[in-house]
Design a protein around this motif. Structure first.
Motif, PDB file in Angstrom:
ATOM      1  N   THR A  88      -3.142  -2.312  -8.723  1.00  0.00           N
ATOM      2  CA  THR A  88      -3.193  -0.878  -8.459  1.00  0.00           C
ATOM      3  C   THR A  88      -4.504  -0.285  -8.953  1.00  0.00           C
ATOM      4  O   THR A  88      -5.158   0.486  -8.250  1.00  0.00           O
ATOM      5  CB  THR A  88      -2.004  -0.156  -9.118  1.00  0.00           C
ATOM      6  OG1 THR A  88      -0.795  -0.703  -8.598  1.00  0.00           O
ATOM      7  CG2 THR A  88      -2.039   1.335  -8.869  1.00  0.00           C
ATOM      8  N   ALA A  89      -4.904  -0.658 -10.159  1.00  0.00           N
ATOM      9  CA  ALA A  89      -6.148  -0.129 -10.743  1.00  0.00           C
ATOM     10  C   ALA A  89      -7.361  -0.539  -9.912  1.00  0.00           C
ATOM     11  O   ALA A  89      -8.244   0.284  -9.637  1.00  0.00           O
ATOM     12  CB  ALA A  89      -6.297  -0.590 -12.179  1.00  0.00           C
ATOM     13  N   VAL A  90      -7.423  -1.794  -9.509  1.00  0.00           N
ATOM     14  CA  VAL A  90      -8.585  -2.273  -8.754  1.00  0.00           C
ATOM     15  C   VAL A  90      -8.604  -1.673  -7.355  1.00  0.00           C
ATOM     16  O   VAL A  90      -9.649  -1.222  -6.875  1.00  0.00           O
ATOM     17  CB  VAL A  90      -8.596  -3.817  -8.677  1.00  0.00           C
ATOM     18  CG1 VAL A  90      -9.632  -4.312  -7.688  1.00  0.00           C
ATOM     19  CG2 VAL A  90      -8.856  -4.407 -10.064  1.00  0.00           C
ATOM     20  N   LEU A  91      -7.469  -1.624  -6.704  1.00  0.00           N
ATOM     21  CA  LEU A  91      -7.437  -1.101  -5.342  1.00  0.00           C
ATOM     22  C   LEU A  91      -7.705   0.400  -5.283  1.00  0.00           C
ATOM     23  O   LEU A  91      -8.319   0.891  -4.353  1.00  0.00           O
ATOM     24  CB  LEU A  91      -6.106  -1.441  -4.680  1.00  0.00           C
ATOM     25  CG  LEU A  91      -5.869  -2.934  -4.453  1.00  0.00           C
ATOM     26  CD1 LEU A  91      -4.475  -3.167  -3.903  1.00  0.00           C
ATOM     27  CD2 LEU A  91      -6.917  -3.525  -3.524  1.00  0.00           C
ATOM     28  N   GLU A  92      -7.252   1.132  -6.304  1.00  0.00           N
ATOM     29  CA  GLU A  92      -7.489   2.572  -6.320  1.00  0.00           C
ATOM     30  C   GLU A  92      -8.892   2.939  -6.785  1.00  0.00           C
ATOM     31  O   GLU A  92      -9.373   4.025  -6.510  1.00  0.00           O
ATOM     32  CB  GLU A  92      -6.457   3.270  -7.208  1.00  0.00           C
ATOM     33  CG  GLU A  92      -5.087   3.308  -6.591  1.00  0.00           C
ATOM     34  CD  GLU A  92      -4.058   4.023  -7.462  1.00  0.00           C
ATOM     35  OE1 GLU A  92      -4.393   4.369  -8.618  1.00  0.00           O
ATOM     36  OE2 GLU A  92      -2.939   4.216  -6.981  1.00  0.00           O
ATOM     37  N   SER A  93      -9.564   2.012  -7.493  1.00  0.00           N
ATOM     38  CA  SER A  93     -10.901   2.308  -8.017  1.00  0.00           C
ATOM     39  C   SER A  93     -11.968   2.238  -6.933  1.00  0.00           C
ATOM     40  O   SER A  93     -13.056   2.742  -7.110  1.00  0.00           O
ATOM     41  CB  SER A  93     -11.248   1.363  -9.161  1.00  0.00           C
ATOM     42  OG  SER A  93     -11.499   0.076  -8.650  1.00  0.00           O
ATOM     43  N   GLY A  94     -11.679   1.545  -5.856  1.00  0.00           N
ATOM     44  CA  GLY A  94     -12.656   1.407  -4.787  1.00  0.00           C
ATOM     45  C   GLY A  94     -13.702   0.354  -5.051  1.00  0.00           C
ATOM     46  O   GLY A  94     -14.786   0.377  -4.470  1.00  0.00           O
ATOM     47  N   LEU A  95     -13.426  -0.588  -5.950  1.00  0.00           N
ATOM     48  CA  LEU A  95     -14.376  -1.671  -6.210  1.00  0.00           C
ATOM     49  C   LEU A  95     -14.631  -2.492  -4.979  1.00  0.00           C
ATOM     50  O   LEU A  95     -13.847  -2.720  -4.152  1.00  0.00           O
ATOM     51  CB  LEU A  95     -13.857  -2.583  -7.327  1.00  0.00           C
ATOM     52  CG  LEU A  95     -13.900  -2.025  -8.730  1.00  0.00           C
ATOM     53  CD1 LEU A  95     -13.274  -3.026  -9.708  1.00  0.00           C
ATOM     54  CD2 LEU A  95     -15.311  -1.738  -9.160  1.00  0.00           C
TER      55      LEU A  95
END
Length: 95
Positions: A88-95
């Motif tokens: 969730t953190a990686v996908l929402e961060s836009g990396l």
């Protein structure tokens, strides 16, 4: 314990990252998510494997009989939760 768990976790997360990247069409985000979740799961599992038996012993319970099933269950649950949180953190961060 911290140094040992970090080395083991880093080794396993790099192997997981390499395995994901060898999959045809796997995006870099997926490799980051799996490697990060693997690292966190291993560190938490080793920390739990150190702390839980000591806590059980302090409570007057036999750590030999209770630690193994409890740690396996907690590690599985923690692994799934960490994978969800990291993804969730990686996908929402836009990396």
């Amino acid at each position: 314990e911290i140094l040992t768990s970090s080395v083991i976790a880093l080794t396993l997360s790099l192997a997981a990252f390499a395995r994901v990247m060898l999959t045809k069409g796997a995006p870099l985000k997926m490799g980051i998510v799996i490697a990060s979740a693997t690292y966190a799961t291993v560190v938490f599992a080793i920390a739990g494997g150190t702390i839980v038996p000591l806590g059980l012993q302090r409570l007057g319970l036999d750590p030999c009989n209770l630690s193994s099933p409890m740690l396996a269950t907690l590690t599985d649950i923690m692994g799934v939760l960490l994978l969800c949180v990291v993804s969730t953190a990686v996908l929402e961060s836009g990396l």
